[in-house]
Design an enzyme around this catalytic site. Structure first.
Site, PDB file in Angstrom:
ATOM      1  NE  ARG A 267      -3.349   0.445   2.898  1.00  0.00           N
ATOM      2  CZ  ARG A 267      -3.046   0.784   4.152  1.00  0.00           C
ATOM      3  NH1 ARG A 267      -2.389  -0.050   4.928  1.00  0.00           N
ATOM      4  NH2 ARG A 267      -3.381   1.956   4.637  1.00  0.00           N
ATOM      5  CE  LYS A 268       6.108   0.491   3.276  1.00  0.00           C
ATOM      6  NZ  LYS A 268       7.470   0.021   3.607  1.00  0.00           N
TER       7      LYS A 268
END
Length: 305
Positions: A152-153
């Site tokens: 999710r970066k």
């Protein structure tokens, strides 16, 4: 939105479904609004003259460049009243040097309005897809058949495009957000006392999530991973473990809970990826595929009438 005529057959590498048209249009509108929240005098001066332009990649001699972001760039030009004809297929290797990847036709103001937004999309998505393709290539070259995934970066406002680009490069996008796969991380563990302990927290999350949602638990040791698997985790994420410790912990989990998936993560980059591949690792997730992927360079050249 104007549709392009059929282009070249799509390649086999990591082809993924494009987002639905309404999402593409909504994103295109949002990105164009950001770039042009008020009238552009320069574009207005160009008027609605019928215009043709070439969309160029400038990959130079960089090997492994992959084209990605086609549906998003096409949506931007479509909202601007233009049509795109692609000469290079989504997911295909970019030609060396300056090469035409598409032609854009439409009113001059529309071509100019969509130019920078579309180029930024293609540059960012192609960079992510290219790094993902390299990571998958490293894994396959070593005979490892597991899943290389992102995280999710991602860039706020651009997650859908970056997740899509991961798939184009052959990697797994991982969960799209907090509403998908349920994940308990170290900060949840720090708050577990209020829930009666971490195992009770896991049981509570399983009840709240329902039978359709899988649960992943981040762990920093073999003991934590075994406890999470006993409590009902579907996936254990072994985070920030040294390779030797990682493989030993994964072997223990698989011996006791063969159906539980094991994911390795934590600072893994292309150079160190081979150290984290092993027979008991199902997934290796790499934040660098998005947060450190260098953008590729694209340009638009308007052709004289």
């Amino acid at each position: 939105m104007a549709r392009s005529p059929p282009g070249p057959a799509p390649p086999t590498r990591g082809c993924v479904p494009a987002p639905p048209p309404h999402r593409l249009r909504a994103l295109a509108h949002a990105w164009l609004d950001e770039d042009a929240p008020w009238p552009d005098a320069a574009a207005a001066a160009a008027g609605d003259t019928a215009t043709r332009a070439e969309l160029l990649s400038k990959a130079g001699g960089d090997p492994g460049g992959v084209l990605a972001g086609v549906p998003f760039a096409e949506a931007v030009f479509g909202v601007s009243g233009c049509r795109v004809t692609w000469r290079v297929a989504e997911g295909a290797a970019l030609p060396p040097g300056r090469a035409v990847v598409a032609e854009v036709e439409g009113p001059a103001a529309g071509v100019l309005a969509g130019e920078r937004v579309a180029l930024n999309i293609l540059g960012r998505c192609s960079g992510v897809a290219s790094m993902a393709a390299r990571a998958v290539g490293v894994a396959r070259a070593r005979g490892w058949a597991g899943v290389v995934a992102g995280t999710r970066k991602t860039t706020p406002g651009f997650r859908l495009a970056e997740k899509y680009a991961l798939g184009v490069g052959g990697a797994d996008p991982h969960r799209g957000g907090l509403g998908g796969l349920t994940m308990l991380k170290d900060n949840h563990r720090a708050l577990a006392a209020a829930a009666g302990g971490f195992e009770q927290m896991i049981l509570g999350v399983r009840r709240a999530g329902g039978f359709t949602r899988r649960l992943e638990v981040e762990c920093s040791s073999a003991e934590e991973a075994l406890a999470a698997a006993r409590a009902g985790a579907d996936i254990v994420l072994l985070d920030n473990l040294a390779p030797q410790e990682l493989h030993a912990a994964a072997a223990q989990v698989k011996a006791a809970h063969p159906r539980v998936m094991v994911e390795a993560s934590g600072g893994i980059v292309l150079e160190t990826l081979p150290q984290f591949l092993g027979p008991h690792i199902d997934v290796v997730s790499m934040g660098c595929l998005t947060h450190s992927a260098p953008a590729l360079d694209f340009a638009l050249r308007v052709l004289e009438p």
